[in-house]
Design a protein around this motif. Structure first.
Motif, PDB file in Angstrom:
ATOM      1  N   PRO A 278       0.829  -1.209   0.000  1.00 50.52           N
ATOM      2  CA  PRO A 278       0.000   0.000   0.000  1.00 50.52           C
ATOM      3  C   PRO A 278       0.866   1.263   0.000  1.00 50.52           C
ATOM      4  CG  PRO A 278       0.019  -0.981   2.197  1.00 50.52           C
ATOM      5  CD  PRO A 278       0.908  -1.833   1.331  1.00 50.52           C
ATOM      6  N   ASP A 279       1.644   1.417  -1.033  1.00 48.18           N
ATOM      7  CA  ASP A 279       2.549   2.562  -1.143  1.00 48.18           C
ATOM      8  C   ASP A 279       2.832   2.721  -2.643  1.00 48.18           C
ATOM      9  OD1 ASP A 279       4.993   3.933  -1.576  1.00 48.18           O
ATOM     10  OD2 ASP A 279       5.650   3.509   0.473  1.00 48.18           O
ATOM     11  N   THR A 280       2.335   3.812  -3.220  1.00 54.17           N
ATOM     12  CA  THR A 280       2.390   3.940  -4.682  1.00 54.17           C
ATOM     13  C   THR A 280       3.827   3.898  -5.204  1.00 54.17           C
ATOM     14  OG1 THR A 280       0.346   5.180  -4.651  1.00 54.17           O
ATOM     15  CG2 THR A 280       1.655   5.375  -6.641  1.00 54.17           C
ATOM     16  N   ALA A 281       4.734   4.636  -4.547  1.00 56.99           N
ATOM     17  CA  ALA A 281       6.110   4.698  -5.054  1.00 56.99           C
ATOM     18  C   ALA A 281       6.777   3.321  -4.968  1.00 56.99           C
ATOM     19  CB  ALA A 281       6.905   5.735  -4.271  1.00 56.99           C
ATOM     20  N   ALA A 282       6.588   2.618  -3.851  1.00 54.01           N
ATOM     21  CA  ALA A 282       7.196   1.293  -3.685  1.00 54.01           C
ATOM     22  C   ALA A 282       6.587   0.311  -4.693  1.00 54.01           C
ATOM     23  CB  ALA A 282       6.975   0.793  -2.256  1.00 54.01           C
ATOM     24  N   TYR A 283       5.288   0.445  -4.918  1.00 52.96           N
ATOM     25  CA  TYR A 283       4.594  -0.414  -5.894  1.00 52.96           C
ATOM     26  C   TYR A 283       5.187  -0.203  -7.298  1.00 52.96           C
ATOM     27  CZ  TYR A 283       0.953  -1.693  -9.238  1.00 52.96           C
ATOM     28  OH  TYR A 283       0.289  -2.208 -10.319  1.00 52.96           O
ATOM     29  N   VAL A 284       5.319   1.070  -7.683  1.00 52.88           N
ATOM     30  CA  VAL A 284       5.831   1.384  -9.026  1.00 52.88           C
ATOM     31  C   VAL A 284       7.252   0.833  -9.172  1.00 52.88           C
ATOM     32  CG1 VAL A 284       6.552   3.283 -10.559  1.00 52.88           C
ATOM     33  CG2 VAL A 284       4.353   3.414  -9.356  1.00 52.88           C
ATOM     34  N   ARG A 285       8.091   1.045  -8.139  1.00 49.00           N
ATOM     35  CA  ARG A 285       9.486   0.560  -8.201  1.00 49.00           C
ATOM     36  C   ARG A 285       9.519  -0.957  -8.388  1.00 49.00           C
ATOM     37  NH1 ARG A 285      10.538   4.117  -4.064  1.00 49.00           N
ATOM     38  NH2 ARG A 285      10.330   2.489  -2.493  1.00 49.00           N
ATOM     39  N   ALA A 286       8.735  -1.680  -7.585  1.00 56.55           N
ATOM     40  CA  ALA A 286       8.772  -3.147  -7.646  1.00 56.55           C
ATOM     41  C   ALA A 286       8.334  -3.634  -9.024  1.00 56.55           C
ATOM     42  CB  ALA A 286       7.873  -3.736  -6.555  1.00 56.55           C
ATOM     43  N   VAL A 287       7.195  -3.127  -9.482  1.00 56.20           N
ATOM     44  CA  VAL A 287       6.656  -3.631 -10.758  1.00 56.20           C
ATOM     45  C   VAL A 287       7.621  -3.332 -11.900  1.00 56.20           C
ATOM     46  CG1 VAL A 287       4.779  -3.402 -12.418  1.00 56.20           C
ATOM     47  CG2 VAL A 287       4.269  -3.465  -9.993  1.00 56.20           C
ATOM     48  N   GLN A 288       8.175  -2.122 -11.895  1.00 59.08           N
ATOM     49  CA  GLN A 288       9.071  -1.763 -13.003  1.00 59.08           C
ATOM     50  C   GLN A 288      10.374  -2.557 -12.959  1.00 59.08           C
ATOM     51  OE1 GLN A 288       7.528  -0.782 -15.226  1.00 59.08           O
ATOM     52  NE2 GLN A 288       6.485   1.199 -15.085  1.00 59.08           N
ATOM     53  N   SER A 289      10.686  -3.182 -11.793  1.00 59.52           N
ATOM     54  CA  SER A 289      11.867  -4.065 -11.750  1.00 59.52           C
ATOM     55  C   SER A 289      11.472  -5.506 -12.024  1.00 59.52           C
ATOM     56  CB  SER A 289      12.547  -4.019 -10.382  1.00 59.52           C
ATOM     57  OG  SER A 289      12.502  -2.771  -9.831  1.00 59.52           O
ATOM     58  N   GLY A 290      10.203  -5.730 -12.348  1.00 58.12           N
ATOM     59  CA  GLY A 290       9.766  -7.083 -12.691  1.00 58.12           C
ATOM     60  C   GLY A 290       9.496  -7.959 -11.473  1.00 58.12           C
ATOM     61  N   VAL A 291       9.386  -7.321 -10.291  1.00 62.97           N
ATOM     62  CA  VAL A 291       9.209  -8.077  -9.056  1.00 62.97           C
ATOM     63  C   VAL A 291       7.734  -8.002  -8.644  1.00 62.97           C
ATOM     64  CG1 VAL A 291       9.818  -8.041  -6.588  1.00 62.97           C
ATOM     65  CG2 VAL A 291      11.540  -7.499  -8.309  1.00 62.97           C
ATOM     66  N   ARG A 292       7.223  -9.062  -8.037  1.00 62.22           N
ATOM     67  CA  ARG A 292       5.837  -8.977  -7.532  1.00 62.22           C
ATOM     68  C   ARG A 292       5.798  -7.933  -6.416  1.00 62.22           C
ATOM     69  NH1 ARG A 292       3.853 -14.459  -5.526  1.00 62.22           N
ATOM     70  NH2 ARG A 292       1.752 -13.680  -5.804  1.00 62.22           N
ATOM     71  N   PRO A 293       4.859  -6.987  -6.482  1.00 55.97           N
ATOM     72  CA  PRO A 293       4.881  -5.853  -5.542  1.00 55.97           C
ATOM     73  C   PRO A 293       4.164  -6.169  -4.224  1.00 55.97           C
ATOM     74  CG  PRO A 293       3.145  -5.546  -7.144  1.00 55.97           C
ATOM     75  CD  PRO A 293       3.794  -6.856  -7.490  1.00 55.97           C
ATOM     76  N   LEU A 294       4.585  -7.230  -3.572  1.00 57.88           N
ATOM     77  CA  LEU A 294       3.791  -7.745  -2.447  1.00 57.88           C
ATOM     78  C   LEU A 294       4.185  -7.152  -1.112  1.00 57.88           C
ATOM     79  CD1 LEU A 294       3.509 -11.569  -3.155  1.00 57.88           C
ATOM     80  CD2 LEU A 294       2.202  -9.660  -4.076  1.00 57.88           C
ATOM     81  N   THR A 295       3.189  -7.037  -0.234  1.00 54.91           N
ATOM     82  CA  THR A 295       3.495  -6.714   1.157  1.00 54.91           C
ATOM     83  C   THR A 295       3.263  -7.942   2.028  1.00 54.91           C
ATOM     84  OG1 THR A 295       3.134  -5.127   2.913  1.00 54.91           O
ATOM     85  CG2 THR A 295       1.186  -5.799   1.718  1.00 54.91           C
ATOM     86  N   SER A 296       2.386  -8.858   1.577  1.00 58.93           N
ATOM     87  CA  SER A 296       2.149 -10.083   2.351  1.00 58.93           C
ATOM     88  C   SER A 296       1.575 -11.155   1.436  1.00 58.93           C
ATOM     89  CB  SER A 296       1.145  -9.816   3.481  1.00 58.93           C
ATOM     90  OG  SER A 296      -0.128  -9.529   2.942  1.00 58.93           O
ATOM     91  N   GLU A 297       1.821 -12.402   1.817  1.00 60.63           N
ATOM     92  CA  GLU A 297       1.214 -13.533   1.095  1.00 60.63           C
ATOM     93  C   GLU A 297       1.040 -14.661   2.094  1.00 60.63           C
ATOM     94  OE1 GLU A 297       1.457 -15.809  -3.115  1.00 60.63           O
ATOM     95  OE2 GLU A 297       3.396 -15.295  -2.247  1.00 60.63           O
ATOM     96  N   GLU A 298      -0.095 -15.316   2.041  1.00 60.22           N
ATOM     97  CA  GLU A 298      -0.314 -16.430   2.979  1.00 60.22           C
ATOM     98  C   GLU A 298      -1.003 -17.587   2.266  1.00 60.22           C
ATOM     99  OE1 GLU A 298      -3.365 -15.629   5.982  1.00 60.22           O
ATOM    100  OE2 GLU A 298      -4.202 -14.069   4.704  1.00 60.22           O
TER     101      GLU A 298
END
Ligand code: SAM
Ligand code: SF4
Length: 367
Positions: A278-298
């Motif tokens: 839940p952070d637009t800048a962190a989301y954009v950075r992750a996606v543009q590096s090809g990484v899943r932009p996750l904060t949690s997964e269960e």
């Protein structure tokens, strides 16, 4: 084999102004923020959208229409490039009345959006001010008229009750004035004091007070007036004219798989549930590096998914198949004895009194 989700959610966090009661992930719209987000959502659709074969799409927020016409056009074109939208039957977008223009409405229609959900909350000017709303009642009317004249025949309006200082007369008036517009669907939410909001802080200091008895009366007022106006309650907070229930939300409540794109969006596919950061800048950075932009997964135990399906199913007026409640025999017996659960044809559902305690009953059903 990759399992496909038939329901797609896309989160656009921007708002013109932040309402002090709202805990959705949101951010003030500002120069330079929206274009990178649109690019990132398109990239996320390219990388991970193959998990969706949507029959419903819901673009929510925030306020998706805080995006410009050009940004919205780019978003829709990008989504279509990477996700097959040909089987979508219901395509909803959320709007704030202050963001509706004829140009935007017409672009949305052309893009295939066939349902709009607009936040009205109240018709009273003092309550609108207290809620920090950016629009007035006149703007609700003019925006609604624009949407109708653009050809939208499936419109929802959101209302909130239990607002500090709200009188029964103000609540009745809000319901009546909403019905005068003849929307196809009305959501009537009880105000919740969400942590991390200004309203929550003001409740903690004693300035605002929750009154569950008054809220119960407001709930019953809404159910009665809306029923008389031709709106059937199909879930605790949701009322629709015939054929106008929200298929996307029903899918959630029935426990269907869904894929979420955008910052803060949740997804549930098979036994996995995850949330985007839940952070637009962190989301954009992750996606543009090809990484899943996750904060949690269960990994969700099957028993938890089943309990969720029962808890959400009971919130709907259609209820659930009693066979699914077999494992909760003692709880079901005591809910029946207390008049909180009833038979409804071959199914069981919460009574009107039970609906007021739905959250507590859902918690009791969890394994
Ligand atoms: C994302 S907003 C709707 C679209 C748009 N952002 C707007 O406010 O007009 C979704 C809806 O959730 C409801 N809502 C938000 N926070 C709430 C709260 N704390 N308690 C009850 N309802 C709330 C409001 O009715 C709001 O219209
Ligand atoms: S209620 Fe709507 S406009 Fe207000 S902050 Fe929440 S998402 Fe934004």
């Amino acid at each position: 084999m990759v399992r496909e989700a038939h329901h797609l959610y896309i989160h656009i966090p921007f708002c013109l102004q932040i309402c002090p009661y709202c805990s959705f992930y949101k951010d003030i719209a500002g120069p330079g923020k929206a274009d990178p987000l649109v690019d990132a959502i398109i990239r996320e659709a390219e990388l991970f959208g193959h998990r969706a074969a949507p029959r419903t799409v819901f673009i929510g927020g925030g306020t998706p229409t805080a995006l410009s016409v050009i940004q919205l056009e780019r978003l829709f074109a990008g989504l279509r490039r990477h996700i097959d939208l040909s089987a979508v039957g219901e395509f909803t977008i959320e709007m704030n009345p202050a963001t509706v223009t004829a140009r935007k409405a017409s672009l949305l229609r052309k893009a295939g959006v066939n349902r709009v959900s607009m936040g009205v909350q109240s018709w009273d000017p003092d309550l609108l001010r207290l809620l920090g709303r950016v629009h007035d009642a006149a703007q609700v009317r003019s925006s609604f008229a624009i949407l109708r004249s653009t050809g939208f025949d499936n419109l929802n309006l959101d209302l909130i009750y239990g607002i500090p200082g709200q009188t029964p007369a103000q609540w009745e008036d809000s319901i009546r004035r909403t019905m005068e517009l003849e929307p196809d669907h009305i959501s009537a939410y009880c105000l919740t004091y969400e942590e991390d909001t200004d309203f929550f802080r003001r409740k903690s200091t004693g300035e605002f007070r929750e009154d569950v008895d008054r809220d119960a009366v407001f709930f019953e007022t809404a159910a009665g007036l809306l029923h008389d106006g031709g709106y059937s309650q199909y879930e605790i907070s949701n009322y629709a004219r015939p054929g106008r229930t929200c298929r996307h939300n029903i899918a959630y409540w029935e426990g269907a798989d869904y894929l979420g794109l955008g910052p803060s969006a949740w997804s549930t596919v098979g036994d996995r549930r995850w949330q985007n950061v839940p952070d637009t800048a962190a989301y954009v950075r992750a996606v543009q590096s090809g990484v899943r932009p996750l904060t949690s997964e269960e990994i969700l135990p099957a028993a938890v998914r089943e309990a969720e399906k029962i808890a959400f199913g009971l919130r709907m007026n259609a209820g659930v198949d009693p066979a699914r409640l077999a494992a909760n025999h003692d709880l079901v017996a005591s809910l029946r004895a207390e008049g909180l659960l009833e038979d409804h044809g071959p199914r069981v559902r919460l009574t009107e009194r039970g609906r007021l305690l739905a959250d507590e009953i859902a918690a009791a059903l969890m394994p």
